[in-house]
Design a protein around this motif. Structure first.
Motif, PDB file in Angstrom:
ATOM      1  N   ARG A 185      44.018  18.068 -80.622  1.00 15.10           N
ATOM      2  CA  ARG A 185      45.234  18.273 -79.846  1.00 15.10           C
ATOM      3  C   ARG A 185      44.888  18.551 -78.373  1.00 15.10           C
ATOM      4  O   ARG A 185      45.603  18.102 -77.473  1.00 15.10           O
ATOM      5  CB  ARG A 185      46.008  19.449 -80.441  1.00 15.10           C
ATOM      6  CG  ARG A 185      47.171  19.969 -79.609  1.00 15.10           C
ATOM      7  CD  ARG A 185      48.277  18.930 -79.446  1.00 15.10           C
ATOM      8  NE  ARG A 185      48.888  18.588 -80.718  1.00 15.10           N
ATOM      9  CZ  ARG A 185      49.933  17.776 -80.845  1.00 15.10           C
ATOM     10  NH1 ARG A 185      50.437  17.185 -79.734  1.00 15.10           N
ATOM     11  NH2 ARG A 185      50.428  17.507 -82.037  1.00 15.10           N
ATOM     12  N   ALA A 186      43.811  19.233 -78.122  1.00 23.27           N
ATOM     13  CA  ALA A 186      43.403  19.556 -76.755  1.00 23.27           C
ATOM     14  C   ALA A 186      43.074  18.292 -75.966  1.00 23.27           C
ATOM     15  O   ALA A 186      43.420  18.153 -74.785  1.00 23.27           O
ATOM     16  CB  ALA A 186      42.212  20.497 -76.780  1.00 23.27           C
ATOM     17  N   GLU A 187      42.371  17.344 -76.599  1.00 19.94           N
ATOM     18  CA  GLU A 187      42.044  16.097 -75.918  1.00 19.94           C
ATOM     19  C   GLU A 187      43.311  15.298 -75.580  1.00 19.94           C
ATOM     20  O   GLU A 187      43.422  14.684 -74.510  1.00 19.94           O
ATOM     21  CB  GLU A 187      41.106  15.254 -76.782  1.00 19.94           C
ATOM     22  CG  GLU A 187      39.718  15.857 -76.947  1.00 19.94           C
ATOM     23  CD  GLU A 187      38.848  15.082 -77.909  1.00 19.94           C
ATOM     24  OE1 GLU A 187      37.611  15.158 -77.798  1.00 19.94           O
ATOM     25  OE2 GLU A 187      39.409  14.389 -78.794  1.00 19.94           O
ATOM     26  N   PHE A 188      44.257  15.327 -76.511  1.00 20.69           N
ATOM     27  CA  PHE A 188      45.525  14.614 -76.270  1.00 20.69           C
ATOM     28  C   PHE A 188      46.296  15.249 -75.102  1.00 20.69           C
ATOM     29  O   PHE A 188      46.812  14.558 -74.217  1.00 20.69           O
ATOM     30  CB  PHE A 188      46.376  14.625 -77.534  1.00 20.69           C
ATOM     31  CG  PHE A 188      47.773  14.094 -77.314  1.00 20.69           C
ATOM     32  CD1 PHE A 188      48.008  12.738 -77.180  1.00 20.69           C
ATOM     33  CD2 PHE A 188      48.863  14.969 -77.215  1.00 20.69           C
ATOM     34  CE1 PHE A 188      49.295  12.256 -76.970  1.00 20.69           C
ATOM     35  CE2 PHE A 188      50.145  14.478 -76.995  1.00 20.69           C
ATOM     36  CZ  PHE A 188      50.359  13.122 -76.879  1.00 20.69           C
ATOM     37  N   GLU A 189      46.349  16.581 -75.084  1.00 19.56           N
ATOM     38  CA  GLU A 189      47.085  17.267 -74.004  1.00 19.56           C
ATOM     39  C   GLU A 189      46.396  17.061 -72.658  1.00 19.56           C
ATOM     40  O   GLU A 189      47.063  16.956 -71.622  1.00 19.56           O
ATOM     41  CB  GLU A 189      47.194  18.750 -74.335  1.00 19.56           C
ATOM     42  CG  GLU A 189      48.133  19.031 -75.506  1.00 19.56           C
ATOM     43  CD  GLU A 189      48.204  20.499 -75.859  1.00 19.56           C
ATOM     44  OE1 GLU A 189      47.400  21.280 -75.292  1.00 19.56           O
ATOM     45  OE2 GLU A 189      49.050  20.881 -76.696  1.00 19.56           O
TER      46      GLU A 189
END
Length: 357
Positions: free
Chosen positions: A131-135
């Motif tokens: 999720r961090a990479e997507f954000e």
């Protein structure tokens, strides 16, 4: 013997002097301009001035530059959006090209950031990305979008500044002043061309402070051309200067002209007439006043003998054109109103002309 001779000589001299006095001619009969005075409750005052535009604008460039073209001269008629002058636009054109490159760069970054965001979204759905990479990819895409908006705004600003290299008028008018020449470097806001609107004209006059204090916006004047006094139109006071001139003690009055004809061109000299009402008083032209030894006097004419005599008077108000008498003259007295410095008491005059009060 000698004493007798001296007496005879003295007697001869005395007789000669007496004969000379008897033969001295009287003062010549002088034609004069005169008028019979009478108290007046109204008086008309005239003030010289010029016709000026009510609206005029000094156009200047909004950016620093060197003038490379001036397309108008004083007296030229110009139309709305017509070019008046231009400055060297090379630096401004380079600014536009730089801004265009910045826009292209920002758009490329946005395309790249949008692609990364799409791939991260697919990987997130497949549980192969966090999720961090997507954000992080989402934030990069938003940043790239903002950079595109900033670059486009800078491009619009550069294009607008490029337009400032051409000086154009906002309305139809006439050029009244040129304050810059080709080759001159002008600062932002410096007046280069002054354009006036000839459709709305007004008369501008300087009025003594005591009279200006009685004027209010809307006060009526009659305005006449000095070259043709028979051509007269109405006008209303639009503005009275709040402060008097330190040297002349006059205040500038602007009078809006009511449908002025073409003869009332800008710069034409005019006379503005103001009619005032007051307590009845004797009004005389300034040419009738004689000042000697600190006294104010006028020449009065005896209607029977046609001789003149000095009459001391008291003056209440005076200007360059006339003065007001408050004491020393009675109604019906004839007063000399021209040539007062060349008369002598008891001199016979001829009434060459008569002027009615």
């Amino acid at each position: 013997m000698r004493a007798s001779t001296a007496l005879l000589t003295s007697a001869a001299i005395a007789c000669a002097l007496t004969a000379c006095k008897e033969k001295e001619p009287p003062p010549p009969v002088r034609p004069v301009l005169s008028m019979v005075v009478a108290p007046q409750s109204e008086r008309t005052l005239g003030f010289a001035g010029t016709v000026e535009p009510q609206y005029k604008v000094g156009f200047g460039f909004r950016v620093l530059g060197r003038v490379i073209a001036r397309d108008v001269n004083v007296g030229d008629m110009v139309k709305k959006d017509q070019q008046l002058a231009a400055i060297d636009a090379v630096a401004l054109e380079l600014g536009v090209r730089t801004a265009q490159a910045d826009v292209a760069n920002a758009q490329a970054r946005l395309v790249n950031a949008s692609g990364v965001l799409g791939r991260q979204q697919i990987l997130l759905q497949q549980n192969t990305a966090t999720r961090a990479e997507f954000e992080s990819a989402q934030q990069a895409q938003q940043t790239a979008t903002a950079m595109v908006s900033q670059a486009e705004a800078n491009l619009a600003k550069a294009q607008e500044q490029l337009g400032y290299s051409k000086l154009r008028t906002d309305f139809d008018g006439i050029v009244t002043s040129v304050d810059a020449e080709v080759g001159q470097v002008v600062s932002p806001g410096q007046a280069v061309i002054t354009v006036a609107r000839p459709d709305i004209r007004e008369a501008v006059v300087d009025v003594p402070e005591d009279i200006a204090n009685t004027l209010a916006p809307g006060a009526r004047f009659e305005v006449a051309l000095q070259v043709d006094p028979t051509l007269m139109i109405d006008g209303k006071v639009r503005e009275v200067a709040p402060q008097a001139d330190a040297t002349t003690r006059t205040r500038r009055v602007k009078i809006t002209l009511d449908k002025p004809p073409e003869n009332f061109r800008l710069g034409t000299t005019i006379t503005a007439y103001l009619t005032t009402s007051s307590k009845p008083a004797i009004q005389l032209p300034a040419s009738a006043l004689l000042e000697r030894d600190g006294k104010t006097m006028v020449w009065t004419v005896d209607p029977a003998s046609k001789t003149v005599s000095l009459q001391e008077i008291k003056v209440a108000e005076r200007n360059d054109q006339d003065f007001q008498v408050v004491d020393g003259l009675a109604a019906g007295v004839r007063v000399v109103i021209a040539g007062v410095h060349s008369l002598k008491p008891g001199q016979t005059v001829k009434l060459a002309q008569e002027a009615n009060p």
